[in-house]
Each structure stands twice: as C-alpha cells, then as structure tokens.
Design a protein around this motif. Sequence first.
Motif, mmCIF file in Angstrom:
data_model
loop_
_atom_site.group_PDB
_atom_site.id
_atom_site.type_symbol
_atom_site.label_atom_id
_atom_site.label_comp_id
_atom_site.label_asym_id
_atom_site.label_seq_id
_atom_site.Cartn_x
_atom_site.Cartn_y
_atom_site.Cartn_z
ATOM 1 N N PRO A 77 -9.023 1.161 0.484
ATOM 2 C CA PRO A 77 -9.629 1.303 1.715
ATOM 3 C C PRO A 77 -11.170 0.751 2.192
ATOM 4 O O PRO A 77 -11.568 0.224 3.005
ATOM 5 N N MET A 78 -11.964 0.797 0.875
ATOM 6 C CA MET A 78 -13.284 0.455 0.875
ATOM 7 C C MET A 78 -13.275 -1.098 0.863
ATOM 8 O O MET A 78 -14.147 -1.765 1.711
ATOM 9 N N PHE A 79 -12.565 -1.615 0.166
ATOM 10 C CA PHE A 79 -12.452 -3.171 -0.095
ATOM 11 C C PHE A 79 -11.998 -3.738 1.319
ATOM 12 O O PHE A 79 -12.427 -4.854 1.895
ATOM 13 N N LEU A 80 -11.029 -3.029 2.097
ATOM 14 C CA LEU A 80 -10.454 -3.557 3.222
ATOM 15 C C LEU A 80 -11.480 -3.246 4.386
ATOM 16 O O LEU A 80 -11.651 -4.307 5.266
ATOM 17 N N LEU A 81 -12.372 -2.227 4.183
ATOM 18 C CA LEU A 81 -13.373 -2.053 5.291
ATOM 19 C C LEU A 81 -14.282 -2.957 5.257
ATOM 20 O O LEU A 81 -14.849 -3.567 6.120
ATOM 21 N N MET A 82 -14.654 -3.513 3.929
ATOM 22 C CA MET A 82 -15.769 -4.466 3.727
ATOM 23 C C MET A 82 -15.305 -5.690 4.419
ATOM 24 O O MET A 82 -16.019 -6.352 4.975
ATOM 25 N N GLY A 83 -14.004 -6.120 4.040
ATOM 26 C CA GLY A 83 -13.658 -7.432 4.540
ATOM 27 C C GLY A 83 -13.366 -7.526 6.117
ATOM 28 O O GLY A 83 -13.886 -8.092 6.920
ATOM 29 N N TYR A 84 -12.837 -6.326 6.812
ATOM 30 C CA TYR A 84 -12.738 -6.325 8.195
ATOM 31 C C TYR A 84 -14.031 -6.188 8.928
ATOM 32 O O TYR A 84 -14.371 -6.600 10.079
ATOM 33 N N LEU A 85 -15.054 -5.455 8.309
ATOM 34 C CA LEU A 85 -16.504 -5.507 8.761
ATOM 35 C C LEU A 85 -17.015 -6.627 8.768
ATOM 36 O O LEU A 85 -17.674 -7.285 9.860
ATOM 37 N N GLY B 225 -4.331 -0.776 7.635
ATOM 38 C CA GLY B 225 -3.916 -1.620 6.606
ATOM 39 C C GLY B 225 -3.891 -0.546 5.190
ATOM 40 O O GLY B 225 -2.601 -0.838 4.678
ATOM 41 N N THR B 226 -4.598 0.332 5.324
ATOM 42 C CA THR B 226 -4.347 1.478 4.034
ATOM 43 C C THR B 226 -2.986 2.298 4.208
ATOM 44 O O THR B 226 -2.567 2.573 3.146
ATOM 45 N N SER B 227 -2.864 2.501 5.377
ATOM 46 C CA SER B 227 -1.658 3.237 5.581
ATOM 47 C C SER B 227 -0.392 2.544 5.213
ATOM 48 O O SER B 227 0.406 3.012 4.573
ATOM 49 N N SER B 228 -0.342 1.329 5.433
ATOM 50 C CA SER B 228 0.798 0.350 5.200
ATOM 51 C C SER B 228 0.869 0.421 3.721
ATOM 52 O O SER B 228 2.008 0.535 3.100
#
Length: 435
Positions: free
Chosen positions: A66-74, A282-285
């Motif tokens: 989730p942290m890398f996803l958050l970085m990208g989406y930010l 994304g994390t949930s999926s």
Amino acid sequence: MDKFQIGLLAMSAGVFLIALRIQIGVALGIVSFFGIAAILGWRPAWGIVTAIPFSFVGDWNLTAIPMFLLMGYLAFATKLTAGLFQAMRVVLSRLPGGLAIASVAACAFLSAASGSSVAVSAAMARIATPEMLKYRYDPGLAAGVIASAGTLGSMIPPSLLMVLYGYFAEVSVSKMFMAGFIPGILSALMFAGMIIIRVRLNPALAPAVEEHFDEAEKKAALANVWPLPVLIIGTLVGIFIGWFTPTEGAAVGAAIAILLAWIKGTLTMSALKEAIVSTLSGTSSIFMVVIGTALLAKMTALTGLPDGIGQWMFSFGTDQTTFIIVVVILYLIMGCFLDSVSILLLTMPIIMPLAREVGADLIWFGIVLIKLLEIGLVTPPVGLNVFVMKSALGNLIPLTTIFRGVTWFVITDAITLTIIILFPWLSLVLPSMMK
C-alpha cells in the motif's frame, strides 16, 4: 478419493470458477476451503480460513504494497509526473520515431515512481498516443508502444510483483529491486532500438516531426519534471545503500511525494483523497488474491500436489535449462488468460520448491518470472495492458489494431528474455554490490 485427487479436483474447480469471471481471490479461497475440509474436516478448515488471512494481511513486510501504491498515486494525483512526456520529447524527438521513443522513456521514469504497469499505461495512453496520432504515426505503433512500455512498471523498481515474489520466495526484496534495474533499462533500450530500426526501414510508420525548441522551452520542460527524479532517487538510493528496508523505503517515498507536492503547490485535499481511495482499492484487490493464494498453498501442501507436479515437470529432465524452458512455456500460456499477480501467486507454491531443487539462483529466477509476466500483460486474448489502453482511448483505435501493434514489442521482449536467461550476471551484478 485420495489427497492428490482432491488437489487436482480443487485446482480444476478453481480454473473453472476463474473462467466464469469470479474474482480470482474468491475462487481460490472457495476451492481451498472445500479442499481442506475434504482432507481434514470442517472444523480444521474453518480454523485455517480464519487464521491464514489475518496472519498474511497483518504481516509487516506486505505493508510495502500500500505504501508504494500510495507513492505512485500521489505522484499522479498531485501532477508530479506532469510534463514528463514533453521533457522526453524535447530530448528525444529528433530520433527516428522520436515520439514513440520519448513514450518509452517516459514510461520508464513513471515505472520508477509507480510500480504498477496498469497505472503507467493508463496515464501515458491519454497523453502520448493522441500526440503520436496527431503527427500521423501508425495507430498500431502509437498504441502498442504505450501498452508494451507500460509493462516496465513490473521490472523497474519499485515493483509490486517484486515485493510479492520476495515475500513468498523468502528472498531479499531490496536485492530484487536492484536486480531489476539493468534488465528494466535493457528492456527500454531494446524497445527504442526496435522502433528506430522499424522506422528506418519503413518511414511511413512514424513520419519525421519537425520540432524546434529554444533554450527557454527546453529549460522549462526539464524544470517541470524535477520532482520525479528527486522522488525516485530519494526512495531507491536509500534502499540500495542500506539506509532503510523496502518497507520503510515505501513509507519514505510516500512522505517525499507529499512533501514535493506541497513544495510544488499541487497538494490539494481532492488530490490527496483521490490518491488514498485509489490506494485502498488497489491494495484490497491485491490482498484478496494474496489471501486466496495463501489458502491455496496450504491446501496444495496437504494434498502433495506440488510433489506430483514436480515429478511430472522433472520427467522432461532434471537440469536447470529444461526446468526454465518448461516454466517459460507454462507462463506464456497462462499469461494469455490471467493477470500477472494471479499467475505469480498461483504458481509460486508449486514452482519455487522445484527452482530450489534444480539450484536456480532465486534472485535471477525472479527476474525471469517477472519478464515473463510482462509479456503476458500484452498477449491476447486477455492482455491486461491492451484492454487498459482500449479503455483509455475509447473508440480512437480498434482493439485488433492495438494487439497488432504490440506484436513487434512481444518479439523484442522475447529476445530480451533470452538475454536475461543466458547472462544471469545482468540481474545479479547490482545485488552483489549492495551493503
């Protein structure tokens, strides 16, 4: 019915449910529960399906996802990536097929900030493809280059597939990140080389673009993208030199993205909300698939299915070369029907013990698998990145044209995969230098 037959029946039922378009994590969880119940009974099965999801989702190492996803989406939501294609265009537009090569370079940079192939393809599809069509580029090339170069998000760190592989294979995620650098850059260079060769042989694919940028325009284009290199360097260099682990690095990356957006003046509540919602979705999926795969791994271990499949695979030969050939064929076939996360997690309980048995270096083997998964993202009939392109472009380019356009990139990827297999040092030189 013995345990092995129960395992085969459960796997067949899982494939059937997936073919019915049931969410993969749910399908795997259902067949795993009934498989475990058939072997151990209902009470132990309930105990396992309540314990395993909590233990996996609560694992500290998986918080990197989730942290890398958050970085990208930010980075996307706060427009830290805005102007990247224009900057690459300023630098590379004079080359044959310059706009397509600029798209490859932009996808490579976005991959280093996102880790998600789908996100990279979706973002670039709306920016670069219409621009190439404006200059009368072949529609297949204009769409195929984005769909294919978007897969670099799986190889160039930080990669979510590398996090999952490192976790389940019990190898260092930091070393996996470093192992992906050279193969990722090689993939991008191979794409660029193929574009140049094709355009030189057939200039009609990409008519020459007469663009002249003065010094002020060049400086403005390059100055607009400064946050992205800072984000990438601040995250990955710290991991490489050992200042923090990948999990800590993911949180550092998200924090740097917020700081850079604040400095640039693009950090708004709506952008922050968009990034958080996308991260949760994304994390949930991903975690649904992770939980289903964890239950499947427990079920297959109880049935002895990995040993049986291993004996079948070793019937072709017990040497490492034969094993790699079988894995390549298996992944290419599965890549035509399933998404990359599902393929990786579905096969790892079975092929990882075999990889250890043939003496394969697990870091290098992971890079080979991820390259195969990249190819699967664009192969028909279910090339996920191709459908992402189609969704982003609407009726601008037909689906068949996009699949036609990725054909040359799949061939190029096959050559790159062969190079990675024949020269393992390409994947292992940087991990060997890590502190």
